[in-house]
Design a protein around this motif. Structure first.
Motif, PDB file in Angstrom:
ATOM      1  N   SER A 178       7.947  21.979 -29.056  1.00 44.04           N
ATOM      2  CA  SER A 178       7.497  20.858 -28.220  1.00 44.04           C
ATOM      3  C   SER A 178       8.460  19.686 -28.296  1.00 44.04           C
ATOM      4  N   GLU A 179       8.527  18.956 -27.217  1.00 49.62           N
ATOM      5  CA  GLU A 179       9.295  17.715 -27.217  1.00 49.62           C
ATOM      6  C   GLU A 179       8.689  16.742 -26.221  1.00 49.62           C
TER       7      GLU A 179
ATOM      8  N   ASP B  94      11.730   8.840 -19.303  1.00 50.73           N
ATOM      9  CA  ASP B  94      12.786   8.598 -18.320  1.00 50.73           C
ATOM     10  C   ASP B  94      13.237   7.144 -18.408  1.00 50.73           C
ATOM     11  N   ASN B  95      12.286   6.256 -18.649  1.00 47.69           N
ATOM     12  CA  ASN B  95      12.591   4.834 -18.825  1.00 47.69           C
ATOM     13  C   ASN B  95      11.881   4.349 -20.083  1.00 47.69           C
ATOM     14  N   GLY B  96      12.643   3.929 -21.053  1.00 46.25           N
ATOM     15  CA  GLY B  96      12.053   3.452 -22.291  1.00 46.25           C
ATOM     16  C   GLY B  96      12.152   4.471 -23.408  1.00 46.25           C
ATOM     17  N   TYR B  97      11.351   4.235 -24.469  1.00 41.61           N
ATOM     18  CA  TYR B  97      11.451   5.037 -25.683  1.00 41.61           C
ATOM     19  C   TYR B  97      10.051   5.495 -26.105  1.00 41.61           C
ATOM     20  N   PRO B  98       9.941   6.750 -26.532  1.00 42.75           N
ATOM     21  CA  PRO B  98       8.610   7.280 -26.876  1.00 42.75           C
ATOM     22  C   PRO B  98       8.063   6.703 -28.177  1.00 42.75           C
TER      23      PRO B  98
ATOM     24  N   CYS C 102      12.247  13.217 -28.329  1.00 37.50           N
ATOM     25  CA  CYS C 102      11.834  13.528 -29.710  1.00 37.50           C
ATOM     26  C   CYS C 102      11.266  14.933 -29.749  1.00 37.50           C
ATOM     27  N   ARG C 103      11.818  15.743 -30.665  1.00 39.56           N
ATOM     28  CA  ARG C 103      11.273  17.090 -30.879  1.00 39.56           C
ATOM     29  C   ARG C 103      10.164  17.005 -31.906  1.00 39.56           C
TER      30      ARG C 103
ATOM     31  N   LEU D 286       0.268   1.555 -19.356  1.00 43.09           N
ATOM     32  CA  LEU D 286       1.403   1.998 -20.173  1.00 43.09           C
ATOM     33  C   LEU D 286       1.762   3.422 -19.777  1.00 43.09           C
ATOM     34  N   PRO D 287       2.938   3.644 -19.217  1.00 43.86           N
ATOM     35  CA  PRO D 287       3.294   5.001 -18.772  1.00 43.86           C
ATOM     36  C   PRO D 287       3.333   5.987 -19.932  1.00 43.86           C
ATOM     37  N   SER D 288       2.764   7.151 -19.705  1.00 42.52           N
ATOM     38  CA  SER D 288       2.772   8.196 -20.727  1.00 42.52           C
ATOM     39  C   SER D 288       4.127   8.880 -20.783  1.00 42.52           C
ATOM     40  N   CYS D 289       4.422   9.460 -21.934  1.00 41.53           N
ATOM     41  CA  CYS D 289       5.662  10.228 -22.096  1.00 41.53           C
ATOM     42  C   CYS D 289       5.572  11.529 -21.311  1.00 41.53           C
ATOM     43  N   ASN D 290       6.730  12.065 -20.955  1.00 39.17           N
ATOM     44  CA  ASN D 290       6.811  13.426 -20.462  1.00 39.17           C
ATOM     45  C   ASN D 290       6.730  14.370 -21.667  1.00 39.17           C
ATOM     46  N   SER D 291       6.281  15.574 -21.436  1.00 40.62           N
ATOM     47  CA  SER D 291       6.219  16.539 -22.533  1.00 40.62           C
ATOM     48  C   SER D 291       6.437  17.952 -22.005  1.00 40.62           C
ATOM     49  N   ARG D 292       6.926  18.806 -22.890  1.00 36.54           N
ATOM     50  CA  ARG D 292       7.082  20.220 -22.529  1.00 36.54           C
ATOM     51  C   ARG D 292       7.116  21.044 -23.811  1.00 36.54           C
ATOM     52  N   TRP D 293       6.886  22.338 -23.629  1.00 39.78           N
ATOM     53  CA  TRP D 293       6.897  23.266 -24.756  1.00 39.78           C
ATOM     54  C   TRP D 293       7.567  24.559 -24.335  1.00 39.78           C
TER      55      TRP D 293
END
Length: 240
Positions: A184-185, A189-193, A238-239, A171-178
């Protein structure tokens, strides 16, 4: 003129005879057994005496860390490890009182694996100086049931971590950044978190945790998928 094959054979025989003579008159002596320390003896090497090496133990293995004197000597950030076996503190972060203990009781398999990894680091980086008689080695220097148990538990932790890695790769993990401005959010890229539980986490760490994974729209009705609070059902970002 071609050399005779008998010359090669003779040379080999001479070398063999020389080797036998050397072994006969200069036998190889086995290395001395590792020094055995008591807890009281090890405590002397705590970095307070400039004339003595600085020693520490982890899982009963004693290492000379004098070359790291700035860290392990008096006033150094790691001085609490010197002169004792504080194996537990390598993962607990408790460097005072009861935290400076060699007990692995209550630690998860991955935490014990981390302690074993630290021991391997010291074998690679510093000088092995002997064994500490106590929990992990007996008075003859033999491994106790506690050391064998810790190493077995660490091996189980490694197996569980590898299994979790394989499962999560499905299952591909979500991207994340802060960022300080936006916080944070997470996004896909493909699909929904969606938040999902790590099924092996309880066995690995003794705790329940979740991670963010990306799901296609036709997969969103699966049980156990959690929408981030305040995030739209079909939002790709999603934030937090």
């Amino acid at each position: 003129m071609a050399s005779s094959p008998f010359l090669g054979i003779a040379a080999s025989l001479i070398l063999l005879l020389l080797s036998l003579v050397l072994v006969r008159f200069f036998p190889l002596t086995p290395p001395p057994p590792p020094r055995l320390f008591t807890a009281q003896e090890l405590a002397i090497y705590n970095g307070t005496d400039d004339g003595l090496p600085i020693l520490l133990a982890i899982l009963g293995s004693v290492f000379d860390v004098t070359k790291g004197k700035s860290h392990y000597g008096a006033g150094g950030g790691y001085n609490h490890f010197a002169g004792r076996d504080a194996s537990r503190a390598f993962v607990s972060g408790n460097f005072t009182g009861d935290g400076l203990s060699d007990s692995m009781q209550g630690l998860s398999s991955t935490e014990v694996k981390s302690v074993v990894d630290w021991r391997d680091f010291y074998f690679r980086t510093y000088i092995f100086s002997g064994k500490l008689v106590g929990r992990y080695y007996d008075s003859q220097g033999n491994a106790t049931k506690y050391l064998k148990g810790a190493e077995a538990k660490a091996a189980r932790g490694a197996q569980l971590m590898e299994k979790q890695k394989i499962e999560e790769a499905k299952l591909p993990s979500c991207n994340s950044r802060w960022s300080q401005e936006e916080g944070s959010e997470v996004w896909c890229d493909n699909g929904y978190p969606r938040l999902i539980q790590r099924p092996l986490e309880m066995a690995i760490t003794g705790k329940v945790s979740k991670r963010c994974a990306c799901f296609n729209v036709e997969e969103l009705n699966q049980p156990g998928l959690e929408v981030y609070k305040g995030c739209d059902h079909l939002a790709k970002v999603c934030r937090l």
